[in-house]
Design a protein around this motif. Structure first.
Motif, PDB file in Angstrom:
ATOM      1  N   ASP A 221      33.103  -7.126   8.162  1.00  0.00           N
ATOM      2  CA  ASP A 221      32.407  -7.992   9.116  1.00  0.00           C
ATOM      3  C   ASP A 221      31.333  -8.787   8.364  1.00  0.00           C
ATOM      4  N   ALA A 222      30.792  -9.785   9.027  1.00  0.00           N
ATOM      5  CA  ALA A 222      29.875 -10.726   8.370  1.00  0.00           C
ATOM      6  C   ALA A 222      28.661 -10.028   7.768  1.00  0.00           C
ATOM      7  N   ARG A 223      28.088  -9.062   8.472  1.00  0.00           N
ATOM      8  CA  ARG A 223      26.917  -8.354   7.953  1.00  0.00           C
ATOM      9  C   ARG A 223      27.254  -7.580   6.686  1.00  0.00           C
TER      10      ARG A 223
ATOM     11  N   GLN B 290      27.350  -6.834   0.722  1.00  0.00           N
ATOM     12  CA  GLN B 290      28.119  -6.657  -0.513  1.00  0.00           C
ATOM     13  C   GLN B 290      27.846  -7.794  -1.505  1.00  0.00           C
ATOM     14  N   ILE B 291      27.748  -9.020  -0.989  1.00  0.00           N
ATOM     15  CA  ILE B 291      27.461 -10.166  -1.855  1.00  0.00           C
ATOM     16  C   ILE B 291      26.066 -10.023  -2.459  1.00  0.00           C
ATOM     17  N   GLU B 292      25.107  -9.605  -1.645  1.00  0.00           N
ATOM     18  CA  GLU B 292      23.747  -9.428  -2.160  1.00  0.00           C
ATOM     19  C   GLU B 292      23.698  -8.338  -3.222  1.00  0.00           C
ATOM     20  N   TRP B 293      24.380  -7.234  -3.014  1.00  0.00           N
ATOM     21  CA  TRP B 293      24.410  -6.168  -4.021  1.00  0.00           C
ATOM     22  C   TRP B 293      25.060  -6.656  -5.316  1.00  0.00           C
ATOM     23  N   ALA B 294      26.150  -7.391  -5.199  1.00  0.00           N
ATOM     24  CA  ALA B 294      26.813  -7.926  -6.393  1.00  0.00           C
ATOM     25  C   ALA B 294      25.900  -8.917  -7.111  1.00  0.00           C
TER      26      ALA B 294
END
Length: 99
Positions: free
Chosen positions: A30-32, A37-41
């Protein structure tokens, strides 16, 4: 110059665009969860480059070396002020060439 409030979001967007395999991996979430995940990467990529996430964000959004330098110095000045340090003292402590 890019507004301070928009910098992190733009950096994350550019990071995601530069990493299509990451977008493919998180596509089903889901969007959240995708955003998380993008922020962690993004944070992992900053760490791999040996820079703080704020510095990596500036690198991704700067449109020129001059703009990068200006945004970097602006951020350092804000930190110095928040810490209650004189600019020269802050620069010396962080090995920054004062302007």
């Amino acid at each position: 110059m890019i507004a301070k409030e928009a910098r992190q979001a733009l950096a994350l967007q550019r990071f995601a665009e530069q990493n299509p395999q990451l977008l493919e991996e998180v596509r089903e979430l889901d969007a959240r969860e995708q955003a998380q995940q993008i922020e962690w990467a993004f944070e992992d990529a900053a760490d791999e480059q040996g820079v703080q996430p704020w510095e990596y964000a500036l690198q991704l959004i700067a449109e020129s070396p001059e703009q990068l330098k200006a945004m970097r110095m602006e951020t350092h000045r804000e930190v110095a002020e928040a810490l209650g340090l004189e600019w020269e003292e802050y620069c010396q402590f962080n090995e920054i060439e004062p302007e």
